[in-house]
Design an enzyme around this catalytic site. Structure first.
Site, PDB file in Angstrom:
ATOM      1  N   HIS A 128      -0.399   2.970  10.499  1.00  0.00           N
ATOM      2  CA  HIS A 128      -0.794   2.067   9.409  1.00  0.00           C
ATOM      3  C   HIS A 128      -2.203   1.537   9.698  1.00  0.00           C
ATOM      4  CE1 HIS A 128      -1.031  -1.163   6.576  1.00  0.00           C
ATOM      5  NE2 HIS A 128      -1.061  -2.080   7.528  1.00  0.00           N
TER       6      HIS A 128
ATOM      7  N   CYS B 113       3.057  -5.470   5.870  1.00  0.00           N
ATOM      8  CA  CYS B 113       2.539  -4.144   6.220  1.00  0.00           C
ATOM      9  C   CYS B 113       3.509  -3.287   7.024  1.00  0.00           C
ATOM     10  CB  CYS B 113       1.231  -4.298   6.957  1.00  0.00           C
ATOM     11  SG  CYS B 113       0.025  -5.069   5.895  1.00  0.00           S
TER      12      CYS B 113
ATOM     13  N   ASN C  98      -6.289  -1.401   2.740  1.00  0.00           N
ATOM     14  CA  ASN C  98      -4.960  -1.668   3.300  1.00  0.00           C
ATOM     15  C   ASN C  98      -4.024  -2.066   2.152  1.00  0.00           C
ATOM     16  OD1 ASN C  98      -2.697  -2.881   4.428  1.00  0.00           O
ATOM     17  ND2 ASN C  98      -3.821  -3.989   6.007  1.00  0.00           N
TER      18      ASN C  98
ATOM     19  N   PHE D 112      -7.346  -5.881   1.529  1.00  0.00           N
ATOM     20  CA  PHE D 112      -6.154  -5.497   0.767  1.00  0.00           C
ATOM     21  C   PHE D 112      -6.473  -4.831  -0.567  1.00  0.00           C
ATOM     22  CE2 PHE D 112      -4.031  -9.202   3.131  1.00  0.00           C
ATOM     23  CZ  PHE D 112      -3.640  -8.368   4.148  1.00  0.00           C
TER      24      PHE D 112
HETATM   25  C1  LIG Z   1     -12.694  -5.399   9.890  1.00  0.00           C
HETATM   26  C2  LIG Z   1     -12.485  -6.647  10.761  1.00  0.00           C
HETATM   27  C3  LIG Z   1     -11.866  -7.756   9.890  1.00  0.00           C
HETATM   28  C4  LIG Z   1     -13.874  -7.130  11.262  1.00  0.00           C
HETATM   29  O1  LIG Z   1     -14.446  -6.141  12.102  1.00  0.00           O
HETATM   30  P1  LIG Z   1     -14.909  -6.501  13.589  1.00  0.00           P
HETATM   31  O2  LIG Z   1     -15.335  -5.271  14.275  1.00  0.00           O
HETATM   32  O3  LIG Z   1     -13.849  -7.306  14.271  1.00  0.00           O
HETATM   33  O4  LIG Z   1     -16.221  -7.364  13.302  1.00  0.00           O
HETATM   34  P2  LIG Z   1     -16.744  -8.709  13.925  1.00  0.00           P
HETATM   35  O5  LIG Z   1     -16.131  -9.007  15.267  1.00  0.00           O
HETATM   36  O6  LIG Z   1     -18.247  -8.639  13.879  1.00  0.00           O
HETATM   37  O7  LIG Z   1     -16.256  -9.794  12.899  1.00  0.00           O
HETATM   38  C5  LIG Z   1     -16.924  -9.993  11.644  1.00  0.00           C
HETATM   39  C6  LIG Z   1     -16.617 -11.408  11.220  1.00  0.00           C
HETATM   40  O8  LIG Z   1     -15.228 -11.487  10.870  1.00  0.00           O
HETATM   41  C7  LIG Z   1     -14.625 -12.583  11.571  1.00  0.00           C
HETATM   42  N1  LIG Z   1     -13.230 -12.227  11.770  1.00  0.00           N
HETATM   43  C8  LIG Z   1     -12.752 -11.060  12.299  1.00  0.00           C
HETATM   44  N2  LIG Z   1     -11.370 -11.138  12.297  1.00  0.00           N
HETATM   45  C9  LIG Z   1     -11.060 -12.286  11.695  1.00  0.00           C
HETATM   46  C10 LIG Z   1      -9.809 -12.898  11.361  1.00  0.00           C
HETATM   47  N3  LIG Z   1      -8.640 -12.292  11.622  1.00  0.00           N
HETATM   48  N4  LIG Z   1      -9.816 -14.106  10.759  1.00  0.00           N
HETATM   49  C11 LIG Z   1     -11.006 -14.723  10.456  1.00  0.00           C
HETATM   50  N5  LIG Z   1     -12.198 -14.187  10.745  1.00  0.00           N
HETATM   51  C12 LIG Z   1     -12.245 -12.974  11.347  1.00  0.00           C
HETATM   52  C13 LIG Z   1     -15.415 -12.655  12.871  1.00  0.00           C
HETATM   53  O9  LIG Z   1     -15.248 -13.931  13.462  1.00  0.00           O
HETATM   54  C14 LIG Z   1     -16.823 -12.422  12.351  1.00  0.00           C
HETATM   55  O10 LIG Z   1     -17.334 -13.613  11.779  1.00  0.00           O
HETATM   56  P3  LIG Z   1     -18.916 -13.910  11.802  1.00  0.00           P
HETATM   57  O11 LIG Z   1     -19.303 -13.943  13.256  1.00  0.00           O
HETATM   58  O12 LIG Z   1     -19.095 -15.202  11.123  1.00  0.00           O
HETATM   59  O13 LIG Z   1     -19.591 -12.766  11.089  1.00  0.00           O
HETATM   60  C15 LIG Z   1     -11.585  -6.289  11.973  1.00  0.00           C
HETATM   61  O14 LIG Z   1     -11.555  -7.396  12.855  1.00  0.00           O
HETATM   62  C16 LIG Z   1     -10.186  -5.920  11.612  1.00  0.00           C
HETATM   63  O15 LIG Z   1      -9.938  -4.829  11.104  1.00  0.00           O
HETATM   64  N6  LIG Z   1      -9.229  -6.807  11.915  1.00  0.00           N
HETATM   65  C17 LIG Z   1      -7.796  -6.540  11.719  1.00  0.00           C
HETATM   66  C18 LIG Z   1      -7.371  -7.232  10.485  1.00  0.00           C
HETATM   67  C19 LIG Z   1      -5.869  -7.477  10.456  1.00  0.00           C
HETATM   68  O16 LIG Z   1      -5.342  -8.356  11.110  1.00  0.00           O
HETATM   69  N7  LIG Z   1      -5.160  -6.695   9.630  1.00  0.00           N
HETATM   70  C20 LIG Z   1      -3.765  -6.945   9.321  1.00  0.00           C
HETATM   71  C21 LIG Z   1      -2.822  -6.040  10.093  1.00  0.00           C
HETATM   72  S1  LIG Z   1      -1.193  -6.304   9.554  1.00  0.00           S
HETATM   73  C22 LIG Z   1      -1.324  -5.833   7.956  1.00  0.00           C
HETATM   74  O17 LIG Z   1      -1.787  -4.745   7.748  1.00  0.00           O
HETATM   75  C23 LIG Z   1      -0.949  -6.694   6.809  1.00  0.00           C
HETATM   76  C24 LIG Z   1      -0.278  -7.839   6.793  1.00  0.00           C
HETATM   77  C25 LIG Z   1      -0.147  -8.583   5.544  1.00  0.00           C
HETATM   78  C26 LIG Z   1      -0.006  -9.935   5.587  1.00  0.00           C
HETATM   79  C27 LIG Z   1       0.040 -10.685   4.423  1.00  0.00           C
HETATM   80  C28 LIG Z   1      -0.045 -10.074   3.157  1.00  0.00           C
HETATM   81  O18 LIG Z   1       0.009 -10.818   2.003  1.00  0.00           O
HETATM   82  C29 LIG Z   1      -0.155  -8.706   3.112  1.00  0.00           C
HETATM   83  C30 LIG Z   1      -0.223  -7.986   4.274  1.00  0.00           C
END
Ligand SMILES: CC(C)(COP(=O)(O)OP(=O)(O)OC[C@H]1O[C@@H](n2cnc3c(N)ncnc32)[C@H](O)[C@@H]1OP(=O)(O)O)[C@@H](O)C(=O)NCCC(=O)NCCSC(=O)/C=C/c1ccc(O)cc1
Length: 369
Positions: free
Chosen positions: A285, A147, A318, A195
């Site tokens: 981004h 990214c 994304n 993605f």
């Molecule tokens: C939309 C998300 C994913 C969730 O929203 P939230 O407000 O945090 O919501 P929650 O806190 O209620 O979380 C919902 C659920 O997701 C889970 N979760 C929340 N992040 C996580 C987590 N990184 N893991 C695994 N469970 C999770 C969280 O534990 C929870 O699980 P559950 O309680 O069972 O419903 C939000 O956390 C978010 O936008 N996170 C950022 C995601 C992120 O790291 N993006 C990558 C940035 S770098 C980039 O752009 C690309 C790099 C890339 C790399 C490789 C490639 O091949 C291509 C590209």
């Protein structure tokens, strides 16, 4: 930046609220009910309305190996991306070249960023040939930057343009999930929810400019920062089953904790820092909704400041390194409506964790270059 073009494939255009049902049905995964519910919960929180994919329902059914980690699938994926990636980049590039108003043979340098580069010669050469670039065009391919690839490619293009008189650099960023799209499991749900596929092209040059050339944004200064001891948090790994990715749950917090210092560093490279972050326009981004939310909080941004990033996230998801070009395209649209301040900041994040920061400026129509 002299011109911008973007493109998306139309194999599948999936509304986010239908994505999970469609993908679980197509990959015969409906029995994984807990996983399905969890992915639905995550999808609802992404701030995404729809995403574009090269894959079609037919190609998913034709390639069961893409969704079974026990079967090798890298060869089949590489076969498809070898043409799909340069062709998608070509669609974006023809739009950028047409806006630029000069012939493609005037391009002197090509910088191509993709996480789908698994061959040599690679997508950069194929794109050069599709566009009819001159044989002496100086090509660079950036692979697996994920990214931050778009930010890195623009930073490189700035150096090339400033150090080679008359250079015109075509920056192409093209990402398709073809190399990593697999069956949802406990480790890849967030990537599945975020993605999408897209290509963004920017033509970069330093003055003097020709009659048809009208600078959109000036790239004033740029920095790259790696957050110490965060290399395990975000990454990609090529395997027999394609490219696996890992997005640690700490990513949004780590970016939030480090972003202000990166901005201060970028703005202290010979340019006046703004009075307040709210005096800037923002090209960020949209790696994920919570990353944008955290930036709003730590930088104390007014609600509309990240509107271009949120718009792109909502409309396309994304698209990894290509996403920042879509954000710049959206910002130049807003600029035409007179909605942008003079100074701006561009931010892109990726494995490392690497943060690319750039100070931007909207050129005044009377400026002599
Ligand atoms: C939309 C998300 C994913 C969730 O929203 P939230 O407000 O945090 O919501 P929650 O806190 O209620 O979380 C919902 C659920 O997701 C889970 N979760 C929340 N992040 C996580 C987590 N990184 N893991 C695994 N469970 C999770 C969280 O534990 C929870 O699980 P559950 O309680 O069972 O419903 C939000 O956390 C978010 O936008 N996170 C950022 C995601 C992120 O790291 N993006 C990558 C940035 S770098 C980039 O752009 C690309 C790099 C890339 C790399 C490789 C490639 O091949 C291509 C590209």
């Amino acid at each position: 930046m002299l011109a911008i073009g973007t493109a998306n494939p139309t194999g599948m255009v999936l509304p986010q609220d239908e994505f999970v049902d469609d993908i679980f049905r197509l990959t015969n995964s409906d029995h994984l009910t807990e996983l399905k519910q969890k992915l639905k919960r995550i999808c609802q929180k992404t701030g995404i309305d729809k995403r574009y994919f090269h894959l079609t329902p037919e190609s998913i059914v034709a390639h069961p190996e893409f969704f079974d980690r026990e079967l090798p699938s890298l060869d089949a994926r590489v076969d498809i991306v070898a043409t799909a990636v340069p062709e998608l980049a070509h669609s974006a590039a023809t739009k950028a070249i047409s806006e630029w108003g000069r012939p493609a043979i005037d391009i002197t340098h090509l910088v191509f960023s993709t996480y789908s580069a698994c061959q040599a010669p690679s997508a950069d050469l194929r794109l050069a040939s599709l566009l009819g670039l001159r044989p002496t065009v100086s090509r660079t391919i950036l692979s697996l930057h994920g990214c931050y690839g778009g930010g890195r490619a623009l930073n490189l293009a700035k150096q090339l343009a400033e150090n080679n008189r008359g250079a015109r650099v075509l920056v192409a960023c093209c990402e398709t999930t073809l190399v990593c799209f697999g069956r949802a499991d406990g480790s890849n749900l967030v990537g599945h929810a975020l993605f999408g596929d897209g290509a963004g092209v920017v033509i970069v040059g330093a003055g003097p400019f020709g009659e048809t050339e009208h600078p959109l944004f000036e790239m004033v200064s740029a920095t790259q920062t790696t957050i110490p001891k965060s290399d395990h948090v975000l990454g990609m790994q090529v395997s027999g089953a394609g490219v696996d990715f890992h997005l640690g749950i700490q990513v949004p917090t780590l970016i939030a904790q480090n972003i202000e210092q990166c901005l201060v560093d970028a703005f202290s490279k010979g340019v006046h820092p703004p009075c307040s972050w709210n005096d800037l326009f923002w090209a960020v981004h949209p790696g994920g909704r919570s990353i944008l939310d955290n930036l709003d909080t730590v930088l104390n941004l007014e609600p509309e400041k990240l509107a271009a990033s949120r718009h792109v996230l909502r409309e396309y998801g994304n698209m990894s390194g290509a996403t920042i070009v879509f954000v710049l395209d959206e910002l130049r649209r807003r600029r035409k409506e007179g909605l942008l301040p003079e100074w701006g900041a561009m931010l892109a994040f990726g494995p490392g964790i690497t943060i690319e920061a750039m100070v931007l400026r909207t050129p005044s129509p009377n400026k002599k270059w």
